[in-house]
Design a protein around this motif. Structure first.
Motif, PDB file in Angstrom:
ATOM      1  N   ILE A  29     -13.522  10.417  -1.851  1.00 19.19           N
ATOM      2  CA  ILE A  29     -12.821   9.637  -2.879  1.00 19.19           C
ATOM      3  C   ILE A  29     -13.421   8.247  -2.989  1.00 19.19           C
ATOM      4  O   ILE A  29     -13.642   7.742  -4.095  1.00 19.19           O
ATOM      5  N   ARG A  30     -13.696   7.616  -1.852  1.00 14.43           N
ATOM      6  CA  ARG A  30     -14.324   6.284  -1.889  1.00 14.43           C
ATOM      7  C   ARG A  30     -15.677   6.329  -2.599  1.00 14.43           C
ATOM      8  O   ARG A  30     -15.998   5.461  -3.409  1.00 14.43           O
ATOM      9  N   ARG A  31     -16.478   7.350  -2.288  1.00 15.75           N
ATOM     10  CA  ARG A  31     -17.796   7.473  -2.932  1.00 15.75           C
ATOM     11  C   ARG A  31     -17.654   7.701  -4.433  1.00 15.75           C
ATOM     12  O   ARG A  31     -18.422   7.139  -5.219  1.00 15.75           O
ATOM     13  N   ASP A  32     -16.684   8.507  -4.833  1.00 13.22           N
ATOM     14  CA  ASP A  32     -16.469   8.759  -6.256  1.00 13.22           C
ATOM     15  C   ASP A  32     -16.007   7.484  -6.952  1.00 13.22           C
ATOM     16  O   ASP A  32     -16.440   7.174  -8.065  1.00 13.22           O
ATOM     17  N   LYS A  33     -15.150   6.728  -6.287  1.00 11.14           N
ATOM     18  CA  LYS A  33     -14.682   5.442  -6.845  1.00 11.14           C
ATOM     19  C   LYS A  33     -15.853   4.486  -7.014  1.00 11.14           C
ATOM     20  O   LYS A  33     -16.006   3.842  -8.055  1.00 11.14           O
ATOM     21  N   GLU A  34     -16.703   4.392  -6.005  1.00 10.55           N
ATOM     22  CA  GLU A  34     -17.885   3.532  -6.088  1.00 10.55           C
ATOM     23  C   GLU A  34     -18.799   3.971  -7.229  1.00 10.55           C
ATOM     24  O   GLU A  34     -19.323   3.140  -7.971  1.00 10.55           O
ATOM     25  N   ARG A  35     -18.998   5.285  -7.384  1.00  9.98           N
ATOM     26  CA  ARG A  35     -19.849   5.807  -8.454  1.00  9.98           C
ATOM     27  C   ARG A  35     -19.282   5.451  -9.814  1.00  9.98           C
ATOM     28  O   ARG A  35     -19.999   4.980 -10.699  1.00  9.98           O
ATOM     29  N   THR A  36     -17.979   5.619  -9.978  1.00  6.16           N
ATOM     30  CA  THR A  36     -17.323   5.301 -11.240  1.00  6.16           C
ATOM     31  C   THR A  36     -17.448   3.814 -11.560  1.00  6.16           C
ATOM     32  O   THR A  36     -17.750   3.435 -12.695  1.00  6.16           O
ATOM     33  N   GLU A  37     -17.234   2.970 -10.566  1.00  7.54           N
ATOM     34  CA  GLU A  37     -17.354   1.524 -10.768  1.00  7.54           C
ATOM     35  C   GLU A  37     -18.799   1.136 -11.088  1.00  7.54           C
ATOM     36  O   GLU A  37     -19.040   0.287 -11.940  1.00  7.54           O
ATOM     37  N   LYS A  38     -19.763   1.773 -10.431  1.00  9.49           N
ATOM     38  CA  LYS A  38     -21.172   1.481 -10.692  1.00  9.49           C
ATOM     39  C   LYS A  38     -21.525   1.874 -12.122  1.00  9.49           C
ATOM     40  O   LYS A  38     -22.236   1.139 -12.818  1.00  9.49           O
TER      41      LYS A  38
ATOM     42  N   ARG B 206       0.856  -1.191   0.000  1.00  8.70           N
ATOM     43  CA  ARG B 206       0.000   0.000   0.000  1.00  8.70           C
ATOM     44  C   ARG B 206       0.888   1.236   0.000  1.00  8.70           C
ATOM     45  O   ARG B 206       1.881   1.289   0.703  1.00  8.70           O
TER      46      ARG B 206
ATOM     47  N   ARG C 289     -11.129  11.241   2.257  1.00  6.47           N
ATOM     48  CA  ARG C 289     -11.096   9.800   1.960  1.00  6.47           C
ATOM     49  C   ARG C 289     -12.494   9.280   1.636  1.00  6.47           C
ATOM     50  O   ARG C 289     -12.679   8.495   0.705  1.00  6.47           O
TER      51      ARG C 289
END
Length: 85
Positions: free
Chosen positions: A41-50, A3, A38
C-alpha cells in the motif's frame, strides 16, 4: 492527528496465495502478511503521488514554455470563476 486502524479480510487462492507465502516466510522479505500488505500500500501510494507530481511538472513545463504573449492578467475573482467551471 488522530490515526484510525482498519481491519481487512482478504482471500487469496492459487498463484496469488503461493506468491504471498513465498514473500512471507523464514526466507521471505516480510515477517507477516500484514507487514507485506502495508508495504504494498505504501509503494502504491508513493507511485500515485509520483505520477501526480510528474503530471504537475509537465503542466508547469508547458506553461513556462509558452510565449509571453500567451499570458494575460487575471484577478483572483477571474481565477476563482475559471476554477468553478
Amino acid at each position: 492527528m488522530t490515526r484510525t486502524t482498519t481491519t481487512m479480510t482478504v482471500r487469496l487462492s492459487g498463484p496469488l496465495s503461493d506468491f504471498v507465502a513465498a514473500n512471507v516466510s523464514e526466507h521471505g522479505a516480510y515477517e507477516n502478511v500484514s507487514e507485506y500488505v502495508r508495504d504494498l500500500i505504501r509503494r502504491d501510494k508513493e507511485r500515485t503521488e509520483k505520477e501526480a507530481f510528474e503530471r504537475l511538472k509537465t503542466e508547469l513545463a508547458h506553461a513556462f514554455a509558452a510565449p509571453e504573449s500567451a499570458y494575460k492578467p487575471l484577478t483572483a475573482a477571474d481565477v476563482i470563476a475559471r476554477n468553478r467551471t
